[in-house]
Design an enzyme around this catalytic site. Sequence first.
Site, short mmCIF file in Angstrom:
data_model
loop_
_atom_site.label_atom_id
_atom_site.label_comp_id
_atom_site.label_asym_id
_atom_site.label_seq_id
_atom_site.Cartn_x
_atom_site.Cartn_y
_atom_site.Cartn_z
N TYR A 1 46.76 56.67 34.41
CA TYR A 1 45.59 55.78 34.50
C TYR A 1 45.72 54.83 35.69
O TYR A 1 44.77 54.66 36.46
CB TYR A 1 45.44 54.99 33.21
CG TYR A 1 44.36 53.93 33.26
CD1 TYR A 1 43.02 54.25 33.02
CD2 TYR A 1 44.66 52.59 33.54
CE1 TYR A 1 42.03 53.28 33.07
CE2 TYR A 1 43.68 51.63 33.58
CZ TYR A 1 42.37 51.97 33.34
OH TYR A 1 41.38 51.00 33.40
N SER B 1 42.09 47.82 38.19
CA SER B 1 42.93 47.35 37.08
C SER B 1 44.17 46.69 37.63
O SER B 1 44.72 47.11 38.65
CB SER B 1 43.34 48.52 36.18
OG SER B 1 44.27 48.09 35.20
#
Length: 254
Positions: free
Chosen positions: A158, A145
């Site tokens: 996350y 990500s």
Amino acid sequence: MSTRLEGRTALVTGATSNIGRAIAEAFAAQGAHVVVSGRSAERGGEVVDGIRARGGRADFVRADLDGSAAASRALADEATRVLGGRIDVLVNNAGIYPANTTATADEQTFDQVYAVNVKAPFFLTAAVAPAMVEAGGGSIINLGSWIARLGIPISALYSSTKGAVETLTRAWAAEFGPHGVRVNAISPGVVLAPVPGEEHPAEVMMKGTPANRMGTPEDIANAAVYLAADESAFVHGIVLDVDGGRTTAAVIAA
């Protein structure tokens, strides 16, 4: 139907929606026999039915990747069986994203996010990679990500898991690459399926980028096809940014 992945088999986790679904559909369109994996048999069946309706090959294997080695091993074993004895391409896509801050993330959530986002792909790779080595090669694609490298004031939990996945990508490339198994990662920007006439709140995060838009699941799927196919035979251990330039460039309006 194109043939860049003709004759190959693939396991895609988290393949019942969004990025995972687009990757499974793209692989099948390129000739691969794909195992669509996820928790929902209903959604998985829809993906498989769609692929088959377009002339592709796909099967659904239900899996709840809770981070246990047993769950990952069970998926690897069943997918291998369904695919006729081998997995040529593994896509570690399944993950969860709690939109919390450091102060609001409790210990149970912390453990769950690391279990799904880090432990599950770790043990799935541990189950699949040795068989790829024995078979003479394969490709493993992890999903990272952009917020693993560009900090934002939410989702520290996350983003740290995706940082771990990107580190594992490099370590696995060194571990398995000499034995014919290529390991790479894709780092998506903000990616959501477009809804005509609607502007998603996350769209603002892509303002000031060269692309000046959110990405689509198909943008990521195209990159995954490249990393799975022979065109990337000399590519090992990279994190391919498919983020509209979010982490590399800023556009300043005149």
